[in-house]
Design an enzyme around this catalytic site. Structure first.
Site, PDB file in Angstrom:
ATOM      1  CG  HIS A  37      14.438  -2.699   0.666  1.00 30.48           C
ATOM      2  ND1 HIS A  37      15.538  -2.063   0.142  1.00 30.48           N
ATOM      3  CD2 HIS A  37      13.420  -1.814   0.539  1.00 30.48           C
ATOM      4  CE1 HIS A  37      15.202  -0.866  -0.287  1.00 30.48           C
ATOM      5  NE2 HIS A  37      13.923  -0.678  -0.055  1.00 30.48           N
ATOM      6  CE  LYS A 150      15.537   6.288   5.800  1.00 28.33           C
ATOM      7  NZ  LYS A 150      15.000   6.664   4.528  1.00 28.33           N
ATOM      8  CG  ASP A 151       9.941   5.658   3.886  1.00 28.18           C
ATOM      9  OD1 ASP A 151      10.321   6.686   3.327  1.00 28.18           O
ATOM     10  OD2 ASP A 151      10.577   4.580   3.828  1.00 28.18           O
TER      11      ASP A 151
HETATM   12  P1  AMP Z   1      11.577   2.069  -0.786  1.00 21.48           P
HETATM   13  O1  AMP Z   1      12.145   0.994  -1.655  1.00 21.48           O
HETATM   14  O2  AMP Z   1      12.583   3.072  -0.348  1.00 21.48           O
HETATM   15  O3  AMP Z   1      10.307   2.651  -1.331  1.00 21.48           O
HETATM   16  O4  AMP Z   1      11.156   1.346   0.555  1.00 21.48           O
HETATM   17  C1  AMP Z   1      10.384   0.166   0.562  1.00 21.48           C
HETATM   18  C2  AMP Z   1      10.069  -0.196   1.994  1.00 21.48           C
HETATM   19  O5  AMP Z   1      11.286  -0.392   2.712  1.00 21.48           O
HETATM   20  C3  AMP Z   1       9.296   0.904   2.730  1.00 21.48           C
HETATM   21  O6  AMP Z   1       8.307   0.297   3.549  1.00 21.48           O
HETATM   22  C4  AMP Z   1      10.373   1.572   3.545  1.00 21.48           C
HETATM   23  O7  AMP Z   1       9.867   2.174   4.714  1.00 21.48           O
HETATM   24  C5  AMP Z   1      11.261   0.402   3.885  1.00 21.48           C
HETATM   25  N1  AMP Z   1      12.621   0.841   4.223  1.00 21.48           N
HETATM   26  C6  AMP Z   1      13.415   1.719   3.550  1.00 21.48           C
HETATM   27  N2  AMP Z   1      14.576   1.921   4.195  1.00 21.48           N
HETATM   28  C7  AMP Z   1      14.532   1.148   5.307  1.00 21.48           C
HETATM   29  C8  AMP Z   1      15.427   0.902   6.405  1.00 21.48           C
HETATM   30  N3  AMP Z   1      16.619   1.514   6.470  1.00 21.48           N
HETATM   31  N4  AMP Z   1      15.032   0.042   7.376  1.00 21.48           N
HETATM   32  C9  AMP Z   1      13.834  -0.565   7.318  1.00 21.48           C
HETATM   33  N5  AMP Z   1      12.944  -0.393   6.321  1.00 21.48           N
HETATM   34  C10 AMP Z   1      13.280   0.454   5.335  1.00 21.48           C
END
Ligand code: AMP
Length: 292
Positions: A37, A150-151
């Protein structure tokens, strides 16, 4: 740094910025922030004048029996990460604040691209994601929004939403940040026991094997699929292992630079996803053998 939990508070911040000019960047998250993040916040910081971070565990994108209730929440630690990253606004609403009329009658429903990969085991998930992202865009009116690769299916669908619904937002993406041994950072890694965490390295090892195949000149998608399927050993229950075009999400006839290898698996009760863009991403730790 301003922290607000209401849509009205967020809108007031947007209005105040509008008078002064400058661009706004947004990084949407579900909180429990990690270095992945933080890397997106850095991209947002470098590419906008005012940086907003949203923290919202969106009930609409969780299915029955998924981990909505136990999803890790840690606002105080998140605010510290945000402060260090130079965030100007943190928007952290409750579900009642985001959905004041209850279940939304009107949603952003993808008619293509959501029926495969993660969408197969998570019906309604991407509908929930696109709806909340559209709402965040409406509330915070960013010029730039940053998402993680990642997503990658989520990213592909958000790209299509922005194109198909003519949203005036520049999308930026960041590479997957990993632990030194190759494991992709995820808020859900907190669920893993020490033994499970070791087993989870099978995912990044499988993707490192795909990168090695690509370096050797392999062009047959089936060979990549089989290489990933070979990773499903010892407590790793494979959900899918696919080779896809990053934009169309369809399997290409021939694997080339930029093709995505994507994998999803359960390790114990934790569902993990990972992917790699062939010839572009690096998975150093996993290539060294998962740090063992
Ligand atoms: P989340 O909080 O898991 O919904 O993710 C929020 C954002 O962070 C999304 O755009 C994810 O793709 C990104 N994200 C999650 N894990 C990673 C990672 N390991 N590296 C880079 N971005 C990430």
């Amino acid at each position: 740094m301003q922290v607000v939990d209401s849509r009205a508070g967020a809108r007031a911040w947007v209005e105040a910025r509008r008078d002064g000019g400058g661009t706004t960047g947004l990084v949407p998250t579900m909180g429990s922030l990690h270095e992945g993040h933080a890397s997106l916040l850095r991209i947002g910081r470098e590419n906008s004048d005012h940086l907003a971070l949203s923290i919202f565990v969106n009930p609409l994108q969780f299915g029955p029996g998924e981990d909505l209730e136990r999803y890790p929440r840690n606002l105080e630690a998140d605010l510290e990460v945000a402060r260090k990253a130079g965030v100007d606004l943190v928007f952290a609403p409750t579900a009642a604040e985001m959905y004041p009329a209850g279940e939304p009658w009107v949603r952003v429903v993808p008619v293509s691209g959501a029926d495969r990969l993660c969408g197969r085991s998570r019906p309604g998930h991407f509908e929930g994601v696109l709806t909340v992202v559209a709402k965040l865009f409406g509330i915070l009116q960013p010029d730039v929004a940053v998402f993680g690769r990642k997503d990658f299916q989520q990213l592909a669908l958000i790209r299509r939403m922005v194109i198909d619904l003519d949203m005036a937002i520049r999308l930026m993406d960041g590479p997957t940040v990993r632990d030194p041994d190759g494991l992709a950072l995820s808020s859900r890694n907190q669920y893993l026991s020490a033994v499970e965490r070791e087993r989870a390295l099978a995912l990044s090892r499988a993707l490192a094997a795909c990168q090695a195949l690509h370096e050797s000149g392999e062009e047959n998608p089936a060979v990549y699929r089989e290489a990933m399927q070979g990773a499903a050993v010892g407590g790793v229950e494979l959900e899918y292992a696919e080779v896809v075009d990053a934009a169309t999400l369809a399997e290409p006839a021939v694997v080339e630079r930029g093709t995505v290898c994507a994998i999803a698996a359960r390790v114990g009760s934790t569902r993990l996803i990972d992917n790699t863009v062939l010839g572009i991403d690096r998975i150093d730790g996993a290539a060294r053998g998962g740090g063992r």
